[in-house]
Design an enzyme around this catalytic site. Structure first.
Site, PDB file in Angstrom:
ATOM      1  N   LYS A   1      31.304  45.806  37.396  1.00  0.00           N
ATOM      2  CA  LYS A   1      32.369  46.178  36.467  1.00  0.00           C
ATOM      3  C   LYS A   1      32.049  47.438  35.667  1.00  0.00           C
ATOM      4  O   LYS A   1      32.963  48.140  35.205  1.00  0.00           O
ATOM      5  CB  LYS A   1      32.632  45.028  35.497  1.00  0.00           C
ATOM      6  CG  LYS A   1      33.249  43.785  36.112  1.00  0.00           C
ATOM      7  CD  LYS A   1      34.731  43.954  36.333  1.00  0.00           C
ATOM      8  CE  LYS A   1      35.401  42.638  36.692  1.00  0.00           C
ATOM      9  NZ  LYS A   1      36.865  42.786  36.838  1.00  0.00           N
TER      10      LYS A   1
ATOM     11  N   SER B   1      37.033  37.656  31.034  1.00  0.00           N
ATOM     12  CA  SER B   1      36.236  36.430  30.954  1.00  0.00           C
ATOM     13  C   SER B   1      34.755  36.723  30.798  1.00  0.00           C
ATOM     14  O   SER B   1      33.954  35.816  30.658  1.00  0.00           O
ATOM     15  CB  SER B   1      36.449  35.577  32.210  1.00  0.00           C
ATOM     16  OG  SER B   1      35.986  36.269  33.363  1.00  0.00           O
TER      17      SER B   1
END
Length: 401
Positions: free
Chosen positions: A131, A156
């Site tokens: 990410k 999350s």
């Protein structure tokens, strides 16, 4: 532009004899015209009767057809949220910030799977997951005026930590909406990197509504965890590295959730090697992407139930067209298979991966993959180990039972 007459003139019967050198001149001119024409097909200015254009019913796809003496040449003018040029630009933008992660192999896992496996270890990326690539690209794409007010997102865990870290590197605030059921190890990463945590309920609706409220209060720039062209482009840099490190790969297996990772990987990989296969790996307890692929539209689930906490999101309007068109198939596996794959990564690769990161190996070892004749020629397989942020407290507690 050109008409049929100019193309026929070189071969029309009963014409006077022409000096051979004139053929060369005409042919050179013709080639120049053709090159110029194809470079400008998207201008939509070809004269009536000299171009035949067809559009598909799907708004995200259009094709141009040109007929030259019975020869039909198809030019795909698909427009996605990212492409190879934006991915290459992302690589140049973030290369000084990210790790070029290694590719690991294991003869033992090759023997177990019956294939040659290449593990792209994004678990070694900054922030512990892939990410960081997308978050870094998005944040460093902002101009100074936009960046000054900070960034906001909902996640999350892994995107949240990645955004907080990238924001820290640029020296701007990061407001991160996190669901209350997020793994504590990922929440601690956000805090460690200086992100400001705002809690939400676990539903996507609550996450998005809370992020919108923060956006209105702060004026910060929204960086969506996957439905953003800058994010997709950043994630696509994985393919650029992987296919340089292991160019023999004929298949890449990628975890799928919101689709940002697999969209970037597919767009880059298929641009480099159109014959490469892109397969998604998805938990059976969160199989919205597989259902979407089957019915040809985005499907969302009322609830998800999987140990892979990073794979509970649904496809977005920017990622769905790529998944629909460029992902060759989606392999679903149950949580037991995911946990078994995690164990193999720990025991054989000696690499700590989270459930979402291990799902690619689980897919390769699944009966649905092994017994599918469509994939019998998938022999050189790249597997994206997408992250390693596993909650070790849960793991230690399981050892004590």
């Amino acid at each position: 532009m050109f008409g049929y007459g100019s193309l026929y003139s070189l071969h029309r019967p009963n014409r006077r004899r022409i000096d051979p050198s004139s053929y060369i001149v005409r042919l050179s001119n013709l080639i120049g015209v053709l090159v110029s024409t194809f470079r400008h097909l998207d201008s939509h200015q070809l004269e009536k009767g000299k171009r035949r254009r067809r559009r598909s019913k799907n708004l995200s796809r259009s094709y141009t057809f040109v007929r030259i003496r019975g020869l039909k040449m198809e030019v795909n003018k698909e427009k996605y949220a990212a492409d190879l040029s934006s991915i290459e630009a992302a690589r140049a933008r973030i290369s000084s910030f990210i790790h070029k992660t290694p590719v690991m192999t294991s003869e033992s896992l090759d023997a177990i799977s019956g294939r040659k496996l290449f593990f792209k270890c994004e678990c070694f990326q900054k922030g512990g997951a892939f990410k960081f690539r997308g978050a870094c690209n998005a944040i460093f794409s902002l101009d100074d005026q936009q960046a000054a007010k900070g960034v906001v997102t909902h996640s999350s865990g892994n995107h949240a930590a990645a955004l907080a870290l990238a924001a820290k590197l640029r020296g701007i605030p990061a407001y991160v909406v996190i669901p209350k059921n997020a793994p504590q190890c990922k929440v601690r990463n956000v805090v460690r990197y200086g992100g400001q945590v705002i809690w939400s309920e676990s539903t996507m609706q609550s996450r998005e509504e809370t992020a919108t409220k923060v956006l209105q209060e702060t004026g910060a720039a929204l960086i969506h965890p996957f439905n953003d062209g800058r994010i997709i482009s950043g994630q696509g840099t994985i393919s650029l590295e992987l296919l340089e490190q292991s160019p023999q790969i004929d298949t890449i297996i990628v975890p799928i959730s919101g689709g940002g990772l697999i969209s970037g990987v597919a767009l880059a990989a298929k641009s480099i090697n159109p014959a490469i296969r892109i397969l998604a790996a998805e938990p059976k307890g969160a199989n919205d992407a597989a259902q979407s692929k089957a019915v040809g539209r985005i499907v969302t689930l009322t609830e998800t139930n999987t140990v892979a906490d990073g794979l509970r999101a649904f496809l977005g309007e920017l990622t769905w067209p790529v998944v629909r068109d460029l992902v060759d198939d989606i392999i679903t596996v149950d949580d037991t298979e995911i946990i078994d794959a995690m164990r193999l990564c720990y025991e054989i690769l000696k690499v700590a991966v989270e459930p979402s990161g291990a799902i690619g190996l689980a897919a390769v070892l699944s009966d649905s993959f092994r017994n599918n004749p469509a994939w019998k020629d998938c022999n050189q397989i790249g597997i994206i180990l997408s992250g390693g942020n596993v909650d070790l407290q849960v793991l230690w507690n399981s050892f004590r039972k």
